[in-house]
Design a protein around this motif. Structure first.
Motif, short mmCIF file in Angstrom:
data_model
loop_
_atom_site.label_atom_id
_atom_site.label_comp_id
_atom_site.label_asym_id
_atom_site.label_seq_id
_atom_site.Cartn_x
_atom_site.Cartn_y
_atom_site.Cartn_z
N ALA A 132 41.51 15.30 104.60
CA ALA A 132 41.41 15.60 103.24
C ALA A 132 42.71 16.28 102.61
N TYR A 133 43.12 17.38 103.34
CA TYR A 133 44.11 18.28 103.01
C TYR A 133 45.41 17.47 102.94
N GLU A 134 45.61 16.62 103.86
CA GLU A 134 46.87 15.93 103.74
C GLU A 134 46.74 14.69 102.80
N ARG A 135 45.58 14.34 102.50
CA ARG A 135 45.76 13.35 101.52
C ARG A 135 46.05 13.77 99.99
N GLU A 136 45.65 15.05 99.63
CA GLU A 136 45.92 15.84 98.72
C GLU A 136 47.27 16.37 98.58
N HIS A 137 47.73 16.50 99.80
CA HIS A 137 49.27 16.98 99.83
C HIS A 137 50.01 15.74 100.52
N THR A 138 50.68 15.01 99.68
CA THR A 138 51.10 13.65 99.95
C THR A 138 52.28 13.75 101.20
N PRO A 139 53.00 14.93 101.17
CA PRO A 139 53.97 14.91 102.25
C PRO A 139 53.54 14.86 103.58
N TYR A 140 52.10 15.49 103.67
CA TYR A 140 51.56 15.36 105.15
C TYR A 140 50.80 14.27 105.35
N CYS A 141 50.61 13.08 104.58
CA CYS A 141 50.13 11.91 104.71
C CYS A 141 51.29 10.85 104.56
N THR A 142 51.81 10.52 105.97
CA THR A 142 52.99 9.81 105.87
C THR A 142 53.04 8.24 105.54
N GLN A 143 51.64 7.70 105.59
CA GLN A 143 51.43 6.44 105.41
C GLN A 143 49.96 6.50 104.44
N PRO A 144 50.24 6.67 103.09
CA PRO A 144 49.21 7.16 102.26
C PRO A 144 48.34 5.43 102.23
N GLY A 145 49.27 4.49 102.00
CA GLY A 145 48.53 3.22 101.81
C GLY A 145 47.20 2.80 103.10
N SER A 146 47.68 3.32 104.24
CA SER A 146 46.75 3.15 105.10
C SER A 146 45.87 4.46 105.67
N SER A 147 46.02 5.42 104.86
CA SER A 147 45.51 7.01 105.22
C SER A 147 45.59 7.42 106.30
N ARG A 148 46.85 7.28 107.06
CA ARG A 148 47.05 7.78 108.20
C ARG A 148 48.52 8.37 108.23
#
Length: 320
Positions: A257-273
């Motif tokens: 959840a934190y990585e989704r809220e802070h986009t630099p940490y969710c490197t592939q937001p389209g697949s949420s990984r």
């Protein structure tokens, strides 16, 4: 993942000198711009004058938070962080978290490619760590409340104090040596502290695709030593493992959840990984290319954030 993991492994072997097998060569970490001089020393590499790290200077991850409150009965714990190249790349992020979340006085002295024996006093020239940075020497100087130890399980021929003992050549001797060195290092830390003994925090390691059982058994050594001496564990490796497979290596994990809220940490937001490792380095967690000069990681890296939050949380739990 976009490429078979074995392609990344082979590329990493060429780049790092076959660092996946702990008998093959020294670890290294990514470079970072020079830090300004200040009071808290962060040692960058063996046999070199260390740069100094300011308490105010941290990587971008340093203010991300662990969810832990500041300690209630010890306003400013003193934390010493020792280890190999994984600690080398983590050190600035961990320092930021320790200062921001725990108001800690923090010093790090990692050396890439090292083993437990490198930090033992008495190894002399047969060590990658100079006498002034041995664990006991730093404990006598800093009087820390916590000594955090992060060692992946190196046994390189490059590390003289291991006397050539390597996992792929003599497994029983390798594990026996790590067991003995974990005990000796704990004893030296306790002896250097006198009556005010610090808590040792053993960091459990994440999966290794080449030798998964080795990492499991190294972690068991740390668990047994912590239990025998009344010390602590920080299961940082769990934070970079699949939820249902603690010792299965993966390059990607679902974003938190934190990585989704802070986009630099969710490197592939389209697949949420998010990526834990680069395609060319299956061991380290820094998302910048590895260089020949070990330095702290200079870029935001999800794996490093996960590991350092786990370590900070373990210390915070002891203080609360």
């Amino acid at each position: 993942m976009r490429k078979p993991w074995m392609v990344g492994v082979l590329a990493g072997l060429l780049l790092l000198g076959a660092c996946g097998d702990p008998s093959s060569g020294p670890e290294s970490a990514a470079s970072v711009p020079s830090a300004p001089k200040a009071s808290s020393t962060t040692h960058q590499r063996p046999a070199a004058t260390p740069e100094a790290e300011s308490d105010a200077e941290t990587a971008g991850e340093a203010k991300t938070g662990t969810g832990a409150s500041a300690p209630s009965h010890r306003a400013r714990p003193t934390v010493l962080y020792l280890g190999d190249s994984l600690a080398m790349e983590n050190q600035k992020v961990l320092g930021g978290l320790m200062r921001d979340e725990l108001k800690a006085r923090y010093t790090s002295a990692p050396y890439s490619g090292t083993t437990l024996c490198d930090y033992l006093e008495g190894t002399g020239e047969d060590s990658l760590v100079p006498p002034k940075d041995k664990a006991a020497a730093l404990v006598r100087t800093l009087r820390p409340d916590f000594v955090v130890l992060q060692f992946w399980g190196n046994a390189w021929d490059y590390t003289p104090c291991m006397d050539g003992i390597a996992y792929d050549k003599a497994r029983d001797k390798y594990f026996a040596r790590y067991t003995a060195d974990a005990r000796r290092l704990t004893d030296q830390i306790a002896g250097a502290a006198g009556g005010d003994r610090p808590k040792v925090v053993w960091v459990l390691q994440g999966p290794d695709p080449m030798t998964p059982d080795r990492v499991r058994r190294v972690n068991t050594i740390y668990e047994r030593q912590a239990a025998a001496s009344g010390d602590l564990l920080a299961d940082a490796g769990k934070a970079v493992s699949p939820a249902s497979a603690r010792y299965t290596w993966t390059q990607y994990l679902p974003c938190t959840a934190y990585e989704r809220e802070h986009t630099p940490y969710c490197t592939q937001p389209g697949s949420s990984r998010t990526a834990l490792h680069r395609d060319d380095d299956y061991l380290h967690f820094c998302m910048a290319p590895t260089t020949s000069t070990p330095k702290p990681c200079p870029v935001r890296s999800p794996g490093i954030l996960r590991i350092t939050r786990a370590i900070t949380g373990a210390v915070a739990a002891q203080l609360s």
